[in-house]
Design a protein around this motif. Sequence first.
Motif, PDB file in Angstrom:
ATOM      1  N   TYR A   1      -9.577  -8.669   0.198  1.00 51.48           N
ATOM      2  CA  TYR A   1      -9.328  -8.715   1.718  1.00 51.48           C
ATOM      3  C   TYR A   1      -9.090 -10.247   1.404  1.00 51.48           C
ATOM      4  O   TYR A   1      -9.906 -11.829   1.745  1.00 51.48           O
ATOM      5  CB  TYR A   1     -10.535  -8.090   2.637  1.00 51.48           C
TER       6      TYR A   1
ATOM      7  N   GLU B   1     -10.223   3.444   5.444  1.00 47.78           N
ATOM      8  CA  GLU B   1      -9.008   3.115   6.837  1.00 47.78           C
ATOM      9  C   GLU B   1      -7.376   3.649   6.015  1.00 47.78           C
ATOM     10  O   GLU B   1      -6.764   4.168   5.937  1.00 47.78           O
ATOM     11  CB  GLU B   1      -9.726   2.505   7.886  1.00 47.78           C
ATOM     12  N   THR B   2      -7.361   2.047   5.108  1.00 49.79           N
ATOM     13  CA  THR B   2      -5.913   2.962   4.125  1.00 49.79           C
ATOM     14  C   THR B   2      -5.533   3.390   3.003  1.00 49.79           C
ATOM     15  O   THR B   2      -4.185   3.345   3.427  1.00 49.79           O
ATOM     16  CB  THR B   2      -5.700   0.869   4.491  1.00 49.79           C
TER      17      THR B   2
ATOM     18  N   ALA C   1       0.500  -1.579   0.311  1.00 53.33           N
ATOM     19  CA  ALA C   1      -0.294   0.072  -0.318  1.00 53.33           C
ATOM     20  C   ALA C   1       1.389   1.254   0.229  1.00 53.33           C
ATOM     21  O   ALA C   1       0.536   1.867  -0.202  1.00 53.33           O
ATOM     22  CB  ALA C   1      -0.726  -0.081   1.503  1.00 53.33           C
ATOM     23  N   ASP C   2       2.079   0.891   0.426  1.00 56.56           N
ATOM     24  CA  ASP C   2       3.044   2.062   0.609  1.00 56.56           C
ATOM     25  C   ASP C   2       3.113   2.901  -0.981  1.00 56.56           C
ATOM     26  O   ASP C   2       3.354   4.270  -1.019  1.00 56.56           O
ATOM     27  CB  ASP C   2       4.274   2.267   1.142  1.00 56.56           C
TER      28      ASP C   2
ATOM     29  N   CYS D   1     -13.089  -0.028  -1.105  1.00 60.27           N
ATOM     30  CA  CYS D   1     -12.724  -0.345  -0.147  1.00 60.27           C
ATOM     31  C   CYS D   1     -13.746  -0.433   1.092  1.00 60.27           C
ATOM     32  O   CYS D   1     -15.076  -0.781   1.011  1.00 60.27           O
ATOM     33  CB  CYS D   1     -11.842   0.011   0.542  1.00 60.27           C
TER      34      CYS D   1
ATOM     35  N   HIS E   1      -5.247  -5.270   6.207  1.00 63.33           N
ATOM     36  CA  HIS E   1      -4.066  -4.508   6.962  1.00 63.33           C
ATOM     37  C   HIS E   1      -2.887  -5.617   6.135  1.00 63.33           C
ATOM     38  O   HIS E   1      -2.505  -6.699   6.803  1.00 63.33           O
ATOM     39  CB  HIS E   1      -3.506  -4.397   7.825  1.00 63.33           C
TER      40      HIS E   1
END
Length: 332
Positions: free
Chosen positions: A253, A142-143, A115-116, A138, A286
């Motif tokens: 997910y 949050e992310t 995700a970075d 999503c 995450h």
Amino acid sequence: MSEGRPSLGGRMAARWSRAEATVTKGLLLAVFCVGLVAQFVKPVGDALQGKTYIGGALLSIVGYVLYAEVLRLNTAHDAQREGARHLHETVRQLNEEVRELTARLRPQSGEDVSADRLMEECAQALRRGGEIELWGMCFTGETFVEPLRRVLEDLPPDPSRSVSVRILVPDFTRPIEVPGLVREADGRLADAPGFRRYLVEKIAGYERGLRTMRARMARKAQGALTVEFRTVHMSPFLKLYVVGDEVVFEGIYDKLDVRPDEYRSPGTAPSGPGTEGDQLLDLIGHGSLLTRWSRYDGEPAREVVARRRAFFGTLWDAACPLSRGPHAAGGA
């Protein structure tokens, strides 16, 4: 003869090049002195009268000096032009090497990234300015929303920048089984109203946080920001992010968390016999990897980008505005 030692002709040419200026200056100085003496010494002046060859010789010397100077300037100009050409060629080669190195370092289409990397490309697009579209499909945002808000805070001033953010999330105001409960009695999935209420509040908080950036960006001359959240009734298995019309990131997910339902309201009676042991089934995103696709990585990747954008656009057009009512998720 040694290879590093210049030839006799080369040595003579070098010596003449060094002596040429001195000889020319000496001749011109001698002619000047003779002319000066002729002005005051009559015999010398009489001797020079009618000597037209001397005038021609003087003109020849002056012409030679002018020719030598023009030749020197032309040589210097040619050297400068050659140097500029060489510099241009060097810069071109360096640019090609930088592009090749950047291409090697940049993930290629179909590769998995974190995700970075998504946030890095969002930041690059935002810093370029102009009109930027950032779309996200999503779970709660949050992310994506929270890191994006930090990127927006750090943008350099650019009043012409225009940012459009669209976030598509599941409709947790309606009953849904995933995320939901795993019933102890038969292991089947069921709705979890308490957890849905928590998710609705969480999404509304992310929306409010992102909307506050509109006034902040306007105050800091960072550009204009529009934010819109919509909902569609489906389980959040897929995550999809679109950066303009250039890059998309997609993933799933892929982690499930089964734990006690701590979101059941205190004092709420179980929904039936034996429901005290029902477990909450949650989806975790995450740390999940994303597959990156870029329109610049060939026709197959360009087609994937177009298809994913069309997929998001179809769902977006069919989606509903985000519900913010205090009892939006109360249904069973």
